[in-house]
Design an enzyme around this catalytic site. Structure first.
Site, PDB file in Angstrom:
ATOM      1  N   ASP A  31       0.876  -1.160   0.000  1.00 25.20           N
ATOM      2  CA  ASP A  31       0.000   0.000   0.000  1.00 25.20           C
ATOM      3  C   ASP A  31       0.921   1.220   0.000  1.00 25.20           C
ATOM      4  O   ASP A  31       2.087   1.128   0.383  1.00 25.20           O
ATOM      5  CB  ASP A  31      -0.895  -0.021   1.243  1.00 25.20           C
ATOM      6  N   ASP A  33       0.098   5.077   1.048  1.00 27.15           N
ATOM      7  CA  ASP A  33      -0.018   5.963   2.207  1.00 27.15           C
ATOM      8  C   ASP A  33      -0.084   5.163   3.496  1.00 27.15           C
ATOM      9  O   ASP A  33      -0.974   4.339   3.690  1.00 27.15           O
ATOM     10  CB  ASP A  33      -1.256   6.857   2.057  1.00 27.15           C
TER      11      ASP A  33
END
Length: 191
Positions: A31, A33
């Protein structure tokens, strides 16, 4: 509703990023952020970027272990109109350049620019690519000849893990306060 996953961002040659031969390949899905960069909320410029401690070390270790690195990221900032797709793609090319300079080139970044409630105009849609749905991961698995059973994911939200499991990944790890990226990697590879 069936909405296509946008074309991924690829800045290195597949060989430079570790994609050698016909596959199947092992991937570490990340992922963005909260895993790659500190989540300050809708980060989309170099000036807003603080790296999560240990991200480059993790990326190098994964590459040395034979994993290709693939980013999968929901980008509601596009849907909400905070920045446009061109700004996001430009920023992502900068992120890729930083990883390449650190000796761990990213193979691709897959992203979802949609949001089912807060999206503006064409971005307001319920799609299959927004996590927790597995659309981005499934597209990467197909496009890059990735073997989901030998691949893993690190995310910071339950939706990341749900998407990984729905795509058939055998190992997922939630990065939480007090857990390091080193712990994630050791757990994913050793267990």
């Amino acid at each position: 509703m069936s909405v296509a996953v946008p074309e991924p961002i690829i800045t290195s040659s597949p060989e430079e990023a570790g994609l050698v031969g016909p596959g199947p390949h092992r991937a570490l899905f990340l992922d963005r952020d909260g895993v790659i960069n500190v989540n300050h909320g809708y980060v989309h410029t170099p000036e807003q970027t603080d790296w999560v401690p240990g991200i480059f070390e993790l990326a190098r270790a994964a590459r040395q272990a034979g994993y290709v690195l693939v980013v999968v990221t929901n980008q509601a900032g596009i849907a909400r109109g905070y920045y446009d797709e061109g700004q996001f793609r430009s920023y992502t090319r900068w992120v890729h350049a930083r990883f390449e300079a650190e000796g761990a080139p990213l193979l691709a970044t897959y992203y979802c620019p949609h949001h089912p409630e807060a999206g503006i105009g064409v971005w307001r849609v319920k799609c299959d690519c927004r996590k927790p749905r597995p659309g981005m991961l499934m597209a990467a698995i197909e496009d890059l000849a990735i073997d989901p059973a030998s691949s893993c994911l690190i995310g910071d939200q339950d939706s990341d893990l749900q998407a990984g499991l729905a795509a058939g990944l055998s190992r997922v790890w939630k990065l939480e306060l007090g857990r390091s990226l080193r712990q994630a990697w050791e757990r994913l590879v050793v267990d």
